[in-house]
Design an enzyme around this catalytic site. Sequence first.
Site, short mmCIF file in Angstrom:
data_model
loop_
_atom_site.label_atom_id
_atom_site.label_comp_id
_atom_site.label_asym_id
_atom_site.label_seq_id
_atom_site.Cartn_x
_atom_site.Cartn_y
_atom_site.Cartn_z
N ARG A 170 0.84 -1.19 0.00
CA ARG A 170 0.00 0.00 0.00
C ARG A 170 0.89 1.25 0.00
NH1 ARG A 170 -1.80 0.74 4.35
NH2 ARG A 170 -1.22 -1.09 5.55
N TYR A 193 -1.52 -3.63 -6.76
CA TYR A 193 -1.37 -4.27 -5.44
C TYR A 193 -2.72 -4.33 -4.69
CZ TYR A 193 -0.41 -5.13 -0.61
OH TYR A 193 -0.47 -5.66 0.65
N LYS A 216 -9.75 -2.35 1.38
CA LYS A 216 -9.43 -1.20 2.23
C LYS A 216 -10.21 0.05 1.81
CE LYS A 216 -6.31 -3.58 4.39
NZ LYS A 216 -6.57 -4.04 5.76
N HIS A 246 -10.75 -2.29 11.37
CA HIS A 246 -9.67 -3.14 10.87
C HIS A 246 -9.45 -4.26 11.90
CE1 HIS A 246 -5.20 -3.21 9.38
NE2 HIS A 246 -5.94 -4.06 8.71
N SER A 296 -1.51 -3.79 10.20
CA SER A 296 -1.23 -4.75 9.13
C SER A 296 0.00 -5.60 9.47
CB SER A 296 -0.95 -3.98 7.84
OG SER A 296 -1.98 -3.04 7.63
N CYS A 324 0.54 -7.88 11.67
CA CYS A 324 0.86 -8.08 13.09
C CYS A 324 0.17 -9.32 13.64
CB CYS A 324 0.44 -6.87 13.92
SG CYS A 324 1.52 -5.46 13.68
N ASP A 332 -9.54 -9.66 8.85
CA ASP A 332 -9.00 -8.32 8.55
C ASP A 332 -9.98 -7.18 8.81
OD1 ASP A 332 -6.81 -6.74 7.60
OD2 ASP A 332 -7.89 -6.43 5.73
N ARG A 370 1.96 -12.32 -0.75
CA ARG A 370 0.60 -12.57 -0.27
C ARG A 370 0.01 -13.85 -0.85
NH1 ARG A 370 -1.94 -8.65 3.30
NH2 ARG A 370 -0.34 -7.08 3.56
C1 OXD Z 1 -3.23 -4.62 5.18
C2 OXD Z 1 -3.87 -5.81 4.57
O1 OXD Z 1 -2.32 -4.03 4.59
O2 OXD Z 1 -4.80 -6.36 5.19
O3 OXD Z 1 -3.66 -4.25 6.29
O4 OXD Z 1 -3.51 -6.20 3.45
MN MN Z 2 -5.33 -5.30 7.01
#
Ligand code: OXD
Ligand code: MN
Length: 590
Positions: free
Chosen positions: A80, A208, A217, A237, A259, A261, A286, A374
């Site tokens: 991002r 992406y 998002k 989130h 993100s 974590c 998420d 990913r």
């Molecule tokens: C993020 C994702 O970047 O979920 O938070 O991809």
């Molecule tokens: Mn996320």
Amino acid sequence: MSASRIPKHRSHPTLLADLAHWVEDVAALTCPDSVHWCDGSDTEAEQLTRLLTDTGMLEPLHGDYPGCHLYRSHPNDVARVEHLTFVCTHDRSDAGPNNPWMAPAEAHARMDELFRGCMQGRTLYVIPYCMGPLDSPLSRCGVEITDSPYVVLNMRLMTRMGDAALARIERDGRFVKGLHSTGDLNPDRRFIMHFPEELTIKSFGSGYGGNALLGKKCHALRIASWQARDEGWLAEHMLLVAITNPAGETHYVAAAFPSACGKTNLAMLIPPASMPGWTVRTIGDDIAWLHPGADGRLWAINPEAGFFGVAPGTNPRSNRNAFDMIRKDTIFTNVAVTDEGRPWWDGLEGAPRTDWRGQPYDPANGPAAHPNARFTVSATNNPAYAAEAEHPQGVPLSAIIFGGRRRSLAPLVYEASDWVHGVLMGAGVASETTAAATGAVGVLRRDPMAMKPFCGYHFGDYWQHWINIGERLSHPPRIFHVNWFRQDAEGRFLWPGFGENLRVLAWILDRAQARGSAVETPIGHLPAPHDLPLQGLEIPSEVMEALLAIDVPGWHREFSQLREELSAYGDRLPSALRTRLDEALARLSA
Ligand code: OXD
Ligand code: MN
């Protein structure tokens, strides 16, 4: 595949006219060779997959990964881009100091210039999608226009898309408009623009996930947070998980972490062998949409239908469910590949032959898989997927957890004394940055509610909205903060994490039912080491003490700094938060 297919026989002429006109206007601007309305069928997905494999953009993986493919992005397009992600409101202050801002007229003019003629030689895909179960009153719909077949395939895994979503859009009479083109992937011509007042998104120059799968998002967090404020709910989130204890009681918990974590790992947690009788099932990993219910509880749905997870770090030891779920029908992006054609990242068996850029692997060129590589996979592939994820009314929450990646200060777990204290706890979340966004990794930054990159409006108004929601709940979930990432002086993690985190969740659920014991401290309620179920876990008592210790001068510094940072939100900062912070500082000084 390239034939134009405009759906006929629709029951909502007004909306369809709006949708059809928008598609026509976009096609006139972008000049695609053809227009394709996605129906969401298997045949359509097979045709698109063939198109991408025939042109070398997708690589089929080894036969023991049936239906799996590798996609390599442009090396400059791997995360991002927060500095290029704008919230475009008429009044600048509505976007808040937490968002890059551009005036809507200027943003539209810039984006329209970028989009002009950009789809020549390409197909324009129209993707109707629904965020949330198709029959849920809590779900919201959108339509993404894109020129990327990779985006179509990902949106098919991540959302309920195609004809069924279009039918729902007709019933709803409204949808979020998302326009996307990969453009020429030139970072100087890359922008992700949000127009919350128009329920519109324009994204150019990136393929992406977080920039290009507009349901995720852009819609389900930035635009939805705005819609949620207007309509009286919250778009967060957060992962969502169902936890059943040995007595057979099931509780639902939402947890917000920045993100990369560990939300996916917590959502798919496998209980340790020494905690028989517990089960954990995944509702989402998420995003959660939270609605106050008529019964005074807070109800949650996962608006997504798939997982766009970080591949490195996923292995049979860290997350067996995720490891098993990505063995079929998965799109891998920017992983390495072994000699046999299997996907690879550190911690897996085998050795990389080709790195994420498609070059022969050479450790001198950096990691084999990109740190933000990913997987995209349908939620139904997860062996621990909870049936409740499809319930139209959602699930009632017993607890909300905030957390960050902090090597020091924040203890393993602590509990807020009430809802407003919990809002302050969320506003104070800080975490070390990760590869999910471009920029330096490992730098501690404030990430309130893990929403810094995702809240579509002024944080001051957002916290007030959280406080207002709390006032509508006669049975609010209890609020907690956790930190799995404490380190010792040598940089070793103090807490084993992964499945062992269930020990902390068990205490949280006890507290949520007013059962477990805790010690009152100036920052909230903490368990004493013996309050946590630690049977079967070998952990030295001095380590447990360190994990649950309060560093009074450190917290004084932390809260003083938070006070200064929050002053940036001016008179939109709820006075209740300022008061709570002052009270905490006074307790620490005493
Ligand atoms: C993020 C994702 O970047 O979920 O938070 O991809
Ligand atoms: Mn996320």
